[in-house]
Design an enzyme around this catalytic site. Structure first.
Site, short mmCIF file in Angstrom:
data_model
loop_
_atom_site.label_atom_id
_atom_site.label_comp_id
_atom_site.label_asym_id
_atom_site.label_seq_id
_atom_site.Cartn_x
_atom_site.Cartn_y
_atom_site.Cartn_z
CB CYS A 197 1.78 54.51 -11.74
SG CYS A 197 2.66 54.17 -13.27
NE ARG A 241 -5.39 56.59 -10.55
CZ ARG A 241 -5.19 56.16 -11.80
NH1 ARG A 241 -4.22 55.29 -12.04
NH2 ARG A 241 -5.93 56.59 -12.82
NE ARG A 264 -5.39 55.61 -19.71
CZ ARG A 264 -4.81 54.78 -18.85
NH1 ARG A 264 -4.44 53.57 -19.22
NH2 ARG A 264 -4.60 55.16 -17.60
CD GLN A 283 -0.85 56.33 -10.93
OE1 GLN A 283 -1.55 55.64 -11.64
NE2 GLN A 283 -0.55 55.99 -9.69
CG ASP A 306 5.32 54.54 -15.58
OD1 ASP A 306 4.70 53.46 -15.59
OD2 ASP A 306 5.03 55.49 -16.35
CG HIS A 360 -1.60 59.03 -15.50
ND1 HIS A 360 -2.97 59.13 -15.45
CD2 HIS A 360 -1.31 57.72 -15.28
CE1 HIS A 360 -3.48 57.94 -15.21
NE2 HIS A 360 -2.51 57.07 -15.10
N1 CP Z 1 -1.79 53.39 -13.44
C1 CP Z 1 -2.73 53.37 -14.41
O1 CP Z 1 -3.22 54.39 -14.88
O2 CP Z 1 -3.12 52.11 -14.77
P1 CP Z 1 -4.04 51.72 -16.00
O3 CP Z 1 -3.24 51.94 -17.26
O4 CP Z 1 -4.36 50.27 -15.76
O5 CP Z 1 -5.27 52.59 -15.99
N1 NVA Z 2 3.74 55.72 -18.66
C1 NVA Z 2 2.75 54.68 -18.77
C2 NVA Z 2 1.75 54.80 -17.67
C3 NVA Z 2 0.70 53.74 -17.64
C4 NVA Z 2 -0.29 53.95 -16.55
C5 NVA Z 2 2.09 54.75 -20.14
O1 NVA Z 2 1.80 55.87 -20.62
O2 NVA Z 2 1.88 53.70 -20.74
#
Ligand code: CP
Ligand code: NVA
Length: 307
Positions: free
Chosen positions: A266, A294, A104, A134, A226, A131
């Site tokens: 999400c 997930r 990430r 997701q 989101d 993502h």
């Molecule tokens: N939806 C999602 O990816 O959540 P986190 O940021 O908690 O991993």
């Molecule tokens: N769009 C959000 C998604 C978190 C799971 C971010 O990137 O923070």
């Protein structure tokens, strides 16, 4: 031989998407049975995170353990990367110890750099652009609730961000019609939209980028949102909060969707901003199934890449 990676939904063959969804359904059904298999015994998954996470981190960790393997959390802060060791050298070394790596990070190009060097599968655990885990989990939830993907109308209300991009690609692959309502200046990346439209032509899907939330939500089967401020965008909070105010999923917006519509997010959510608490906890919300799925889709992904 080059390893298989999962960096973005558009890179996965349509047949593989279906196979992942089918496998995830079976894994969900088997979850509590004593016959659940442990096919990843002896394998180790690295979890390298440069941003916060609850779902992605914990569900990958649990998935790996439930499949018989181990996982190891690595904070970007603590690696020699922070002191100047190159991505190339780090990827080469981690490939000697691990069997796959979830990353990430911020820039999607950085993730590609890892994938170009690593001798093990790299899984995108979220970048600023995509993502995919997701979106694959979301396809599972939509199919589970609506019985199909083809012909479903999904209205995405809010920011044209990483989650929106992966949903656009997932919709294009599977014949979903996606309508996005975004404030001016916060539309999804036009390159992703154009490339996905070409894919959608073959599957019967469609991608529309609109301005008005009600226009997108009208007669929709799914309402999706989101956060307005993604990780790394904290400085834009003030301007964004103002522009996004009319983009909340609430009872009023839900009333223009089909009566059978389901609501998705999400997570993490900011109750009272992009979604009202009432809707989030209401009868039409499938948000908690979405979070659970997930785990199942990621088990299918791990088997696919590592099995
Ligand atoms: N939806 C999602 O990816 O959540 P986190 O940021 O908690 O991993
Ligand atoms: N769009 C959000 C998604 C978190 C799971 C971010 O990137 O923070």
């Amino acid at each position: 031989m080059k390893p298989k990676h999962l960096l973005a939904v558009h890179e996965i063959a349509a047949g593989d998407v279906t196979a992942l969804l089918d496998r995830a359904d079976r894994l969900k059904a088997e979850r509590r049975t004593t016959t659940a298999k442990r096919p990843l015994t002896g394998k180790t998954l690295g979890l390298l995170f440069e941003k916060a996470s609850t779902r992605t981190r914990v569900s990958f960790d649990a998935a790996m353990n439930q499949l018989g393997g181990d996982s190891l959390f690595l904070s970007m802060q603590d690696l020699q990367l922070k002191r100047g060791e190159t991505v190339g050298d780090t990827a080469r070394v981690l490939s000697l110890y691990l069997d796959a790596l979830v990353i990430r990070t911020f820039g999607h190009d950085l993730l590609k750099e890892w994938a170009a060097v690593a001798a093990i599968p790299i899984i995108n655990g979220l970048t600023d652009l995509h993502h995919p885990c997701q979106a694959l989990g979301d396809l599972m939830t939509i199919r589970e609730r609506l019985g199909t993907l083809k012909g479903v109308t999904l209205a995405y209300i809010g920011d044209g961000n990483n989650v929106a991009h992966s949903l656009i690609e997932a919709a294009a692959k599977t014949g979903i019609g996606i309508r996005l309502a975004c404030p001016k200046g916060f539309e999804p990346d036009p390159l992703i939209v154009e490339a996905s439209r070409i894919v959608a032509k073959r599957t019967g899907g469609a991608i529309e980028v609109l301005r008005e939330p009600a226009a997108a939500a009208e007669d929709a089967d799914v309402l999706y949102t989101d956060v307005w401020i993604s990780m790394g965008q904290e400085k834009q909070a003030k301007t964004k909060l103002k522009k996004f105010k009319p983009y909340q999923i609430n009872e009023k917006l839900l009333s223009v969707a089909k009566p059978s519509a389901v609501v998705m997010h999400c997570l993490p959510a900011h109750r009272g901003l992009e979604i009202s608490s009432e809707v989030m906890d209401g009868k039409q919300s499938v948000i908690w199934d979405q979070a659970e799925n997930r785990l199942h889709i990621q088990k299918a992904i791990l088997e696919w890449l590592l099995g």
